[in-house]
Design an enzyme around this catalytic site. Structure first.
Site, PDB file in Angstrom:
ATOM      1  N   GLY A   1       0.814  -1.204   0.000  1.00 14.29           N
ATOM      2  CA  GLY A   1       0.000   0.000   0.000  1.00 14.29           C
ATOM      3  C   GLY A   1       0.846   1.251   0.000  1.00 14.29           C
ATOM      4  N   ALA A   2       0.168   2.388   0.080  1.00 15.05           N
ATOM      5  CA  ALA A   2       0.861   3.667   0.139  1.00 15.05           C
ATOM      6  C   ALA A   2       1.713   3.724   1.388  1.00 15.05           C
ATOM      7  CB  ALA A   2      -0.165   4.786   0.165  1.00 15.05           C
ATOM      8  N   GLU A   3       1.222   3.090   2.420  1.00 16.74           N
ATOM      9  CA  GLU A   3       1.819   3.279   3.717  1.00 16.74           C
ATOM     10  C   GLU A   3       2.485   2.025   4.243  1.00 16.74           C
ATOM     11  OE1 GLU A   3       0.989   4.791   7.988  1.00 16.74           O
ATOM     12  OE2 GLU A   3      -0.730   3.925   6.975  1.00 16.74           O
ATOM     13  N   ALA A   4       1.914   0.879   3.932  1.00 19.65           N
ATOM     14  CA  ALA A   4       2.369  -0.353   4.573  1.00 19.65           C
ATOM     15  C   ALA A   4       2.382  -1.532   3.615  1.00 19.65           C
ATOM     16  CB  ALA A   4       1.451  -0.671   5.754  1.00 19.65           C
TER      17      ALA A   4
ATOM     18  N   ASP B   1     -10.187   6.978   7.826  1.00 21.38           N
ATOM     19  CA  ASP B   1     -10.199   6.628   6.400  1.00 21.38           C
ATOM     20  C   ASP B   1     -11.304   5.619   6.088  1.00 21.38           C
ATOM     21  OD1 ASP B   1      -9.380   6.693   3.771  1.00 21.38           O
ATOM     22  OD2 ASP B   1      -7.684   5.347   4.027  1.00 21.38           O
TER      23      ASP B   1
HETATM   24  N1  LIG Z   1      -6.920  -8.191   8.706  1.00 28.34           N
HETATM   25  C1  LIG Z   1      -6.909  -8.337   7.381  1.00 28.34           C
HETATM   26  N2  LIG Z   1      -7.426  -9.425   6.813  1.00 28.34           N
HETATM   27  C2  LIG Z   1      -7.391  -9.593   5.475  1.00 28.34           C
HETATM   28  N3  LIG Z   1      -6.865  -8.722   4.633  1.00 28.34           N
HETATM   29  C3  LIG Z   1      -6.326  -7.617   5.123  1.00 28.34           C
HETATM   30  C4  LIG Z   1      -6.325  -7.355   6.524  1.00 28.34           C
HETATM   31  N4  LIG Z   1      -5.710  -6.181   6.728  1.00 28.34           N
HETATM   32  C5  LIG Z   1      -5.353  -5.726   5.526  1.00 28.34           C
HETATM   33  N5  LIG Z   1      -5.735  -6.569   4.539  1.00 28.34           N
HETATM   34  C6  LIG Z   1      -5.513  -6.400   3.083  1.00 28.34           C
HETATM   35  O1  LIG Z   1      -4.419  -5.537   2.871  1.00 28.34           O
HETATM   36  C7  LIG Z   1      -4.844  -4.327   2.223  1.00 28.34           C
HETATM   37  C8  LIG Z   1      -4.136  -3.106   2.788  1.00 28.34           C
HETATM   38  O2  LIG Z   1      -4.303  -3.052   4.187  1.00 28.34           O
HETATM   39  P1  LIG Z   1      -4.646  -1.717   4.955  1.00 28.34           P
HETATM   40  O3  LIG Z   1      -4.667  -2.053   6.392  1.00 28.34           O
HETATM   41  O4  LIG Z   1      -5.874  -1.142   4.397  1.00 28.34           O
HETATM   42  O5  LIG Z   1      -3.372  -0.838   4.686  1.00 28.34           O
HETATM   43  P2  LIG Z   1      -3.109   0.478   3.772  1.00 28.34           P
HETATM   44  O6  LIG Z   1      -2.810   1.524   4.754  1.00 28.34           O
HETATM   45  O7  LIG Z   1      -1.979   0.098   2.922  1.00 28.34           O
HETATM   46  O8  LIG Z   1      -4.374   0.758   3.015  1.00 28.34           O
HETATM   47  C9  LIG Z   1      -6.342  -4.310   2.425  1.00 28.34           C
HETATM   48  O9  LIG Z   1      -6.984  -3.607   1.395  1.00 28.34           O
HETATM   49  C10 LIG Z   1      -6.704  -5.764   2.431  1.00 28.34           C
HETATM   50  O10 LIG Z   1      -6.797  -6.276   1.116  1.00 28.34           O
HETATM   51 MG   LIG Z   2      -6.361   0.673   3.380  1.00 32.27          MG
END
Ligand SMILES: Nc1ncnc2c1ncn2[C@@H]1O[C@H](COP(=O)(O)OP(=O)(O)O)[C@@H](O)[C@H]1O
Ligand SMILES: [Mg+2]
Ligand SMILES: Nc1ncnc2c1ncn2[C@@H]1O[C@H](COP(=O)(O)OP(=O)(O)OP(=O)(O)O)[C@@H](O)[C@H]1O
Lengths: 334, 245
Positions: free
Chosen positions: B33-36, B148
């Site tokens: 992702g953008a952040e992680a 968000d």
């Molecule tokens: N607990 C979780 N279970 C399943 N998929 C997850 C989970 N957390 C994150 N993801 C997947 O990873 C992606 C990015 O995670 P997210 O926490 O939204 O971080 P970001 O800040 O990069 O958006 C999500 O869109 C999802 O597809």
């Molecule tokens: Mg996200």
């Protein structure tokens, strides 16, 4: 094809003439800039200047291009968004030209024009657009036929933040010295970091809390002015790049393009380069000449639109102060 | 396995958390992702997600480090609060704030965004917007803003249950302004991504939100104001127009 374009949405009355030929697409580029004596733009004062100098600017553009109105295929005009009194001057002159010389009239959205001229001069194809100016801070991308807003500032614009800070603490005017913003220059003396609010909410940024905190700190931390400038700049540029990254991820685009007056900042350009490398995308920066308000961008966007059948009857060409960028169908990109 | 090596290398770049990385097994990358970076791994036998916030070269390293730590910490705390308020969210399992690593329950399923894009406007999609609204209302009632709340941060599991994820931008706040910005963000996601039935989806969302949060009227009024802008400057020209509606 040759199109004349008129810009008058805020502080610049611009007349551009462009062709669709590859080489030398700009045939004329005339600009009249309103500089307020102090403070922000007074729309009525600006419009008075435009009304006085506008017709002359049109005449000058034809001279520059070595053309007459007869050579022009269409007249384009920025009908919004912008300040009513200013917009009215451009619209009136454009309507007059179109009606008197029987030329098709093409409505252009000012924000769309900023993007289109950026694509034209940088060669970017489908970027995430980061629009940073005195009045705008927004992240946009082309999705399903329109430029959609993915993030923006919730309060003041980035350029406004830098300018207001500089003015409040006595660094400006002038705001820009040999290509660098005075805040960027002041930051060169900074070394340590001071704690300032970094506000990203969803895909948006907010700067007013940052502005207040930074001004207060600058005045109270004697001897550490450079540190405050440095911290302010890093927080501000950093948060903007963060929301740009969010848009990149969400849209899957492979390019990023910087447009607007703040795009002139060498520090920001450097950061954009690191940013692009990190995310593995191409980066483009619109050169200052075309990053600020001008008539060429209106003419160019008008040309694209006109080629795809966009035109408006003279009596319907009314200004639209609140014309949203995502209301415009980008018919030439389908 | 390759993903695991990569994760451990990435973590080492920040700080060594060998012990934890050793008990992460069978990792595969879910998203950058953008952040992680988000990996799916076995963690002590549990189907888990490892979310790792990495240093970014275009940020000042001091801001970067601070954000990484504070957001990782906030994400864990906010999830716990959300769970307490009756919102479905992935249970946190392990945290290392300094290296920006949070391990949580894996939620099997499909992103709400993809579901809505595929199905368009129908009773089911409306129902999910309603649930998203309900969840946001519960959080707001409990003094938690998500930061968000978009359809990219919600997952529908195979049982049809909605989970809210991505609490990295959450805040503990009871300020009307913060809640209004949350709703504004949800609305704008609808406008930029689910424009096929912009107004309808907003209505579904609001139906749920008003059910779980009694001050919803104040929030909606404030959202309207935020969108009219010009709060801090007299005249502001934006891509939305001078005084946006
Ligand atoms: N607990 C979780 N279970 C399943 N998929 C997850 C989970 N957390 C994150 N993801 C997947 O990873 C992606 C990015 O995670 P997210 O926490 O939204 O971080 P970001 O800040 O990069 O958006 C999500 O869109 C999802 O597809
Ligand atoms: Mg996200
Ligand atoms: N080198 C520079 N570094 C940083 N900022 C700069 C630099 N040069 C100009 N700016 C900023 O750019 C802004 C002006 O940009 P521009 O003329 O595009 O904006 P505007 O006309 O006020 O806004 P808009 O056209 O979007 O309504 C000012 O805030 C100015 O301080």
């Amino acid at each position: 094809m040759i199109v004349l374009g008129i810009e008058s949405t805020a502080h610049t009355f611009g007349v551009g003439i462009v062709t669709d030929e590859e080489e030398r697409f700009v045939l004329a580029d005339v600009r009249v800039k309103y500089v307020p004596e102090k403070g922000g733009i007074h729309p009525r004062e600006a419009s008075r200047l435009f009304a006085e100098k506008g017709p002359e600017a049109v005449k000058k553009a034809f001279e520059e291009a070595g053309l007459t109105i007869k050579d022009v295929d269409a007249v384009a005009v920025a009908l919004g968004p912008g300040m009513g009194p200013c917009l009215r001057v451009g619209a009136t002159i454009a309507r007059m030209l179109a009606a008197y010389y029987d030329k098709p009239l093409v409505p252009v959205n000012h924000a769309v024009a900023h993007i289109e001229i950026g694509l034209k001069v940088t060669g970017a194809r489908d970027p995430v657009v980061v629009y940073l100016s005195g009045g705008n801070t927004a992240v946009l991308a082309f999705v399903s036929g329109r430029y959609r807003v993915f993030g923006e500032t919730l309060d003041i614009a980035l350029g406004n933040l830098l300018d207001t800070f500089a003015r409040e603490v006595g660094l400006a005017p002038p705001y820009v010295v040999s290509g660098k913003h005075v805040v960027d220059i002041c930051a060169e003396k900074g070394r340590d970091f001071v704690d300032l609010p970094y506000v990203v909410r969803g895909q948006d940024v907010a700067f007013s809390g940052l502005l207040t905190a930074a001004v207060k700190m600058y005045k109270s931390l004697k001897g550490r002015e450079g540190d405050v400038c440095l911290s302010l700049r890093e927080v501000a540029y950093g948060s903007v790049l963060e929301i740009a990254a969010r848009c990149l991820m969400q849209t899957g685009k492979r390019e990023v393009m910087l447009v607007g007056g703040v795009a002139a900042s060498p520090v920001l350009r450097e950061k954009l380069m690191a940013f692009a490398k990190y995310y593995g995308v191409e980066h483009y920066v619109v050169p200052p000449r075309y990053a600020v308000d001008n008539g060429v961008m209106i003419a160019w966007t008008g040309l694209l639109a006109f080629k795809h059948g966009v035109r408006i009857p003279v009596e319907e060409a009314i200004i639209r102060q609140r014309w949203r960028v995502d209301e415009v169908d980008i018919v030439w990109r389908r | 396995m390759e993903a695991l090596t990569r994760l451990s290398r990435l973590v080492e770049e920040v700080r060594t958390v060998d012990k934890v990385v050793k008990v992460l097994e069978r990792c595969e990358e879910l998203s950058v992702g953008a952040e992680a970076r988000v990996l799916r791994c076995r963690f002590l036998g549990i189907d888990a997600v490892a979310k790792l916030r990495l240093p970014k070269p275009f940020l000042d390293p001091r801001i970067d480090a601070k954000l990484r730590v504070s957001r990782t910490r906030k994400e864990a705390r906010a999830i716990l609060k959300a769970l307490e308020l009756g919102v479905r969210a992935p249970v946190p399992l392990w945290i290392d704030e300094e290296s920006g690593l949070l391990i949580m329950q894996f939620v099997e399923g499909i992103l709400l965004r993809d579901y809505v894009v595929e199905k368009g406007w129908c009773d089911d999609t409306c129902r999910y917007f309603e649930i998203l609204g309900e969840f946001l209302g519960k959080m707001h009632g409990g003094g938690l803003v998500h930061g968000d709340p978009t359809t990219s941060n919600a997952i529908i599991n195979p049982l049809g249950e909605l989970y809210v994820i991505d609490f990295g931008l959450a805040e503990f706040s009871n300020a009307l302004e913060d809640k209004a910005i949350d709703v504004h963000i949800a609305f704008r996601a609808i406008e930029s991504t689910h424009f096929v039935a912009e107004q309808e989806f907003k209505n579904c969302f609001l139906r749920g939100y008003s059910r779980t949060y009694d001050r919803w009227r104040d929030v909606v009024a404030r959202v309207r104001e935020i969108r009219t802008m010009g709060r801090y400057v007299e005249r502001r020209r934006t891509v939305w127009g001078e005084d946006r509606e």
